[in-house]
Structures are given as C-alpha cells and as structure tokens.
Design a protein around this motif. Sequence first.
Motif, PDB file in Angstrom:
ATOM      1  N   LEU A   1      -3.329   9.895   3.894  1.00 50.78           N
ATOM      2  CA  LEU A   1      -2.358  10.592   5.286  1.00 50.78           C
ATOM      3  C   LEU A   1      -1.091  10.831   4.667  1.00 50.78           C
ATOM      4  CD1 LEU A   1      -4.218   9.644   8.255  1.00 50.78           C
ATOM      5  CD2 LEU A   1      -4.957  10.931   7.685  1.00 50.78           C
ATOM      6  N   ASN A   2      -0.310  10.043   4.737  1.00 52.64           N
ATOM      7  CA  ASN A   2       1.296   9.745   4.600  1.00 52.64           C
ATOM      8  C   ASN A   2       1.446   9.991   2.914  1.00 52.64           C
ATOM      9  OD1 ASN A   2       3.294   9.376   5.137  1.00 52.64           O
ATOM     10  ND2 ASN A   2       3.476   7.229   5.364  1.00 52.64           N
TER      11      ASN A   2
ATOM     12  N   PHE B   1      -6.222   4.853   3.139  1.00 55.66           N
ATOM     13  CA  PHE B   1      -5.926   5.311   4.521  1.00 55.66           C
ATOM     14  C   PHE B   1      -4.584   5.825   4.182  1.00 55.66           C
ATOM     15  CE2 PHE B   1     -10.721   4.508   5.984  1.00 55.66           C
ATOM     16  CZ  PHE B   1     -10.705   5.603   5.661  1.00 55.66           C
ATOM     17  N   SER B   2      -3.636   5.182   4.421  1.00 53.50           N
ATOM     18  CA  SER B   2      -1.973   5.260   4.582  1.00 53.50           C
ATOM     19  C   SER B   2      -1.555   6.046   3.527  1.00 53.50           C
ATOM     20  CB  SER B   2      -1.450   3.610   4.408  1.00 53.50           C
ATOM     21  OG  SER B   2      -0.302   4.379   4.598  1.00 53.50           O
TER      22      SER B   2
ATOM     23  N   THR C   1       3.290   1.557   1.453  1.00 51.09           N
ATOM     24  CA  THR C   1       2.460   2.260   0.742  1.00 51.09           C
ATOM     25  C   THR C   1       2.218   1.856  -0.490  1.00 51.09           C
ATOM     26  OG1 THR C   1       2.352   3.139   2.448  1.00 51.09           O
ATOM     27  CG2 THR C   1       0.951   3.807   0.853  1.00 51.09           C
TER      28      THR C   1
ATOM     29  N   PRO D   1      -4.035   5.282   9.922  1.00 53.44           N
ATOM     30  CA  PRO D   1      -4.498   4.481   8.857  1.00 53.44           C
ATOM     31  C   PRO D   1      -5.085   3.911   9.044  1.00 53.44           C
ATOM     32  CG  PRO D   1      -2.459   5.677   7.744  1.00 53.44           C
ATOM     33  CD  PRO D   1      -2.517   6.401   9.756  1.00 53.44           C
TER      34      PRO D   1
ATOM     35  N   THR E   1      -8.079  -0.921   2.417  1.00 51.67           N
ATOM     36  CA  THR E   1      -9.111   0.082   2.874  1.00 51.67           C
ATOM     37  C   THR E   1      -7.535   1.332   3.774  1.00 51.67           C
ATOM     38  OG1 THR E   1      -9.703  -1.460   4.610  1.00 51.67           O
ATOM     39  CG2 THR E   1     -11.545  -0.002   2.936  1.00 51.67           C
ATOM     40  N   TRP E   2      -7.106  -0.470   4.309  1.00 52.22           N
ATOM     41  CA  TRP E   2      -5.458   0.330   5.550  1.00 52.22           C
ATOM     42  C   TRP E   2      -5.168   0.779   4.358  1.00 52.22           C
ATOM     43  CZ3 TRP E   2      -2.540  -3.394   8.652  1.00 52.22           C
ATOM     44  CH2 TRP E   2      -1.217  -2.215   9.460  1.00 52.22           C
TER      45      TRP E   2
ATOM     46  N   ALA F   1      -9.165   2.869   9.423  1.00 52.00           N
ATOM     47  CA  ALA F   1      -9.397   1.948   8.728  1.00 52.00           C
ATOM     48  C   ALA F   1     -10.531   0.941   9.646  1.00 52.00           C
ATOM     49  CB  ALA F   1      -8.084   0.915   8.624  1.00 52.00           C
TER      50      ALA F   1
END
Lengths: 131, 153
Positions: B104-105, B100-101, B51, B134, B96-97, B138
């Motif tokens: 969260l990660n 989000f990753s 990421t 994610p 966007t993925w 997304a």
Amino acid sequence: MSAAPKFKNNVKISERHGAGEWKLEKLALLALMPLGLWALSTGFTLAGADYGAVVAWFGSTLNAGLLAVTAVVFCLFASLAWKVILEDYVPGPSRSALILVSNLVFLVLAAASVFFIVRLALGSAPLPAGV
Amino acid sequence: MSNTPPAAGETGDRTGRYVRHPNGHVAPMSPFTDIWRWHMTMVASILFRVTIGAASVGAVLLLGWVAIVACGPDAFASLAAFSGSPFGLFIWFGLTWVLFSFLLNGARHLINDAGKGLDLKSANLMAQIAVWGPIVLAVLFWVVLFATGKVSL
C-alpha cells in the motif's frame, strides 16, 4: 560541468547518474507490486502446509522462478532504498563504507536465496549434502 | 562537496532557500520535523522507510525459512513447531503486516513519484490508506486463515 544546467518544470535535471538510480529504484518497486501480491497469495497457500506440500510447491518451476525473481528484485530495490536512507542520515566518510556493507549484505542475500530455491526446485538431497 | 548556492539571480538556484549546516555543508533547506505540525503524509513517508527496514529483516527471516526447508523433513518439523507457537504466529503476523504496508505504501509512493495525487486531499487520503490499511488487511488476512482452519492455536 561546463554545460548549462537543464531544467524541466523549473526543476534542475540531474547532470550525472542520479536520475538513473532513481528510475531503477522506482522500476524495481513497480515490479514488486504484482510480485508482492503473488507473495501474499503464496503465504495464504502455504500457511500451515506440511513438508510434502511445501516441497511440492517448490517443485513447480513457475513458483520457484517467481520466488527467485522476487528475491533478486527485492534485494535490488532494498539496496537502492538503503543507499538513499544512509545518504540522508549518515554524514562523513563512514557513509560510503556503510553503503558498501549494505550492498554486500543484499548481494549475499540474493545469491543465498537463489541457491536454496534452485536446490529445492531441482529436488536436491536435503542439506547438509554428503554428510 | 561543491554544492555552494549560486548567487541570487544566477541560473541553478530556482528555490532561493539554502541553509549552512553545523558541519559546514550548504544544502537546500528542508522541513524541520521538530517544529512542523505532524502531517499524515509525513507519517506515511517515515513509515515507508521503517517498512523497508522491517522488510529487509523479513527477507532474512524468509531466507532462513527457505534454507530450513532445504535441510529436509526433520529440520522442517522443528520449524513448523516454532511457526505454530504463539511467538511464531506473532512473527508471521508481523511479516504479513509488513508485506501489506510495503504494497500500500509502495503504491502510494509510486503514484506520488509519477507526479500524481499530490494535491492535499489525495495526498492525505493515500497517506491514511497507507498507514491504516495494512493493519486492517493483516488482521483480516489472519481472521480468514483461522476461519478456514489453515492455522490454529
């Protein structure tokens, strides 16, 4: 290193600057959490926006300021994170050269981001200026 | 490199597990990914590094976007045409993925770095959320973008 090693919870405490870099990386990541959420909402706002709406968005000092801060903090975090990744996977003398290159890349990235954001925030004439 | 393992019983070595690598370096033993059963926590950990790499590429793309906005309405019109194309939307979806990753990660990493949530159950749950969350978020994000008419094909 003549001083006796110090331990905390049976884990040896860094004798030099390792802990400081680690803390700085974590603080940058912590700062990126709210900034990332703000970036998400910004993406939602600007999705499908036309030129006028985008320029008006950059005209707000708050938006431009937050975006510049996000860019700089991300580059700080990414340079520290890439340093750790390179230290883990690259052996030998090429390691420090690659870390230098990565730091330079993120320094240029941060500087260029701030340059364009400030121009847009000030409503400067479209680039290339003076042509 | 002066990280030779201290003699047994000496202070400095509290793990007692060192290995000598083929290049001669002596280092604390680490798990071998090729013989260990894959855990969700390993997937999440490696995906965070992936990421960060993807986010670095994304940062360059976003810098390009800001630079093109700074080049005026004509440049922006070409960019908007590309952004709205299927390939352009695919790239924006990927960004966007990644975002989000990253959130969260990154949150999982921060919680674990603070020494919290390190028991098996919490660590596994947070890893599952960091890996699958994610994708779900997304897709939802883009469903809302299309549903509200902000984006269309």
